[in-house]
Design a protein around this motif. Sequence first.
Motif, mmCIF file in Angstrom:
data_model
loop_
_atom_site.group_PDB
_atom_site.id
_atom_site.type_symbol
_atom_site.label_atom_id
_atom_site.label_comp_id
_atom_site.label_asym_id
_atom_site.label_seq_id
_atom_site.Cartn_x
_atom_site.Cartn_y
_atom_site.Cartn_z
ATOM 1 N N ALA A 171 0.818 -1.218 0.000
ATOM 2 C CA ALA A 171 0.000 0.000 0.000
ATOM 3 C C ALA A 171 0.851 1.267 0.000
ATOM 4 O O ALA A 171 1.868 1.329 0.688
ATOM 5 N N THR A 175 -3.515 5.011 0.036
ATOM 6 C CA THR A 175 -4.270 3.806 0.411
ATOM 7 C C THR A 175 -4.235 3.617 1.925
ATOM 8 O O THR A 175 -5.246 3.269 2.545
ATOM 9 N N ARG A 179 -7.770 3.722 3.451
ATOM 10 C CA ARG A 179 -8.366 2.401 3.685
ATOM 11 C C ARG A 179 -7.972 1.748 4.985
ATOM 12 O O ARG A 179 -8.579 0.765 5.397
ATOM 13 N N VAL A 180 -6.923 2.279 5.631
ATOM 14 C CA VAL A 180 -6.530 1.684 6.915
ATOM 15 C C VAL A 180 -6.771 2.668 8.064
ATOM 16 O O VAL A 180 -7.458 2.351 9.031
ATOM 17 N N PRO A 183 -10.830 4.578 8.148
ATOM 18 C CA PRO A 183 -11.944 3.751 8.647
ATOM 19 C C PRO A 183 -11.813 3.428 10.137
ATOM 20 O O PRO A 183 -12.812 3.244 10.817
ATOM 21 N N ASN A 184 -10.583 3.399 10.639
ATOM 22 C CA ASN A 184 -10.402 3.053 12.047
ATOM 23 C C ASN A 184 -10.553 4.242 12.991
ATOM 24 O O ASN A 184 -10.614 4.056 14.206
#
Lengths: 262, 353
Positions: A171, A175, A179-180, A183-184
Amino acid sequence: MTSSRIWSWVAFGLGVAYFLLPLVGMFEFSLRARRGEYSFDAYASVLGDPQFRTTFAYSVTMALVTILLGVLIVLPTAFWVRLRMPRLRPLVEFITLLPLVIPVVVIAFGYIRLYNTSSILPLTGSVMGTNVLLALGYASLSLPYMYRAIDTGLRTIDVPTLTEAAQSLGAGWATILGRVILPNVLGAVLSGAFLTFAIVLGEYVFAALLNRPAFGPYMVWISGNRAYEPAALAVIAFAITWACMGLISLVSRTQKHTRARS
Amino acid sequence: MPYLDISHLEKSFGTNRVVKDFSLPIEKGEFVSLLGPSGCGKTTVLRMVAGFETPSAGAIRIEGKDVVPLRPNQRNIGMVFQAYALFPNLTVAQNVGFGLKIAGVAAAESRARVQEMLELIGLPEMGGRYPFQLSGGQQQRVALARALAPRPRVLLLDEPLSALDAKVRVRLRGEIREIQRRLGITTIFVTHDQEEALSISDRVVVMNAGIADQVGTPFEIYNHPASPFVASFVGTLTPFEATVVDPAAGTVMSGGLTMNLGRALAAQAGASLPIALRPEAVHLGRASGREIVLPATAREVEFLGSVIRIRAEAGGQAFLLDTFNRHDAPPPQPGEPVEISFSGRDVVVIGGR
């Protein structure tokens, strides 16, 4: 029931009364537009006012732009500070707190001086330019809340290890952030976003000094010219703020992967 | 040409040199462990191979090509972390498929690969679960599957078992070795646990203060330690200082005791020689083939289950010895006189054979 318990309830009752009575009073007053009976006439008048609709729509749009701008500025900054420059954290925290320390009037006049029509970047020379300036101003006003919310969110995850894990899987930075990390910390980002929304919706000084048709100046104008409508407007503003708070808790509850943590 | 060639690697943080002239050629499919105490530089070497740290000097070549200029996400090296590092917002299947999605693998192919990986780690039904719904051992297996899914050229394991409890650790290390053998993937495993390193590696690199003290098979490392550090770090032993009497015959003298080591020594007569005895080489009582018998006193008796470790003292010298537990032969009490025996051939010469 012991006497200490009775006193606790008395203190609780007084506290509730202190907060609720003005609200109840205001709500009751907002229903008195029609002589001799309660009605929602004031609400109908406010909601039917085209100026209400345009200023509200303008402020909502500005709030969404500000939120987007704030997330784009704060998320990568807070992420990078946590990942690579943890020593700079106190400095960045201090910088993000500045909008709370410096009066908004001063910031607004500073902006107007810096970006007026005779400056290198004459943002105030056009409507769109002024809108951009206003969004930037709102983004700086929301910095203390947005930064703290996102930084608190980042504290709950192992940023360096998750980043390295994603990197080892191929990644790139976009990204990893999209995407990591995002979202968290979505719950934290949303709470920052809703606070920003509430601030922008009620903001008066920036919008008034830059002469933009925002909701804040409209509320001030209407409270100087009408009797019952300001109270109805205040109740509506409260309802929106509470709806925002409700949404924060709803979103944080519906995130599947955070259920175990709560 | 080795598959993965680490040559003359150096790393300094300011004035602190944490890795010094580290070289290690690794063949394809080999399982190599970096073993050492914390702060010895083993994790730094691993992180340099992964691309998370930039070497101060040296090269890392995979199939002859230097990967140092490449970013971590361009190296195609899989990594498993001590803290699992599963993405909390993704399900097990999404975690395993993460690398495939980034590589642009088609959805159907990716699904099949994810299922294959989940079956490989023995969790075929767990694809829909979130990491928090798994035990530590299961999470680490998923992390392994995630690292292996994009078919990396090299697999790096950074103390992957340290956060697990003892039983799971032993079971999982066997599983990791089994999977590594089956896939034939070149693997570097970092650990501070010598039992772990010795039990699963083809070769072990014992590191101390940024230097590779010894590289060898677990058998070589354990039986022929190249330095006093390796001897003391790997396994337990009783060190002695001896004087060479006859190097050709392999005779040495220690504390008035003459011993024949049964092999020629690469040292001058009269030179001092560090030697040591492993606890399993010393026997409680007399035994055939153990020509040296010493009267001693038991000082400490440690019951370890299948093995009993005894510290005995003979002529002012402490000896550690291990004896198997037998229900019909209780161990001696501390202070009790005992006899111990060993053979000169079992003496370990530190830094030579």
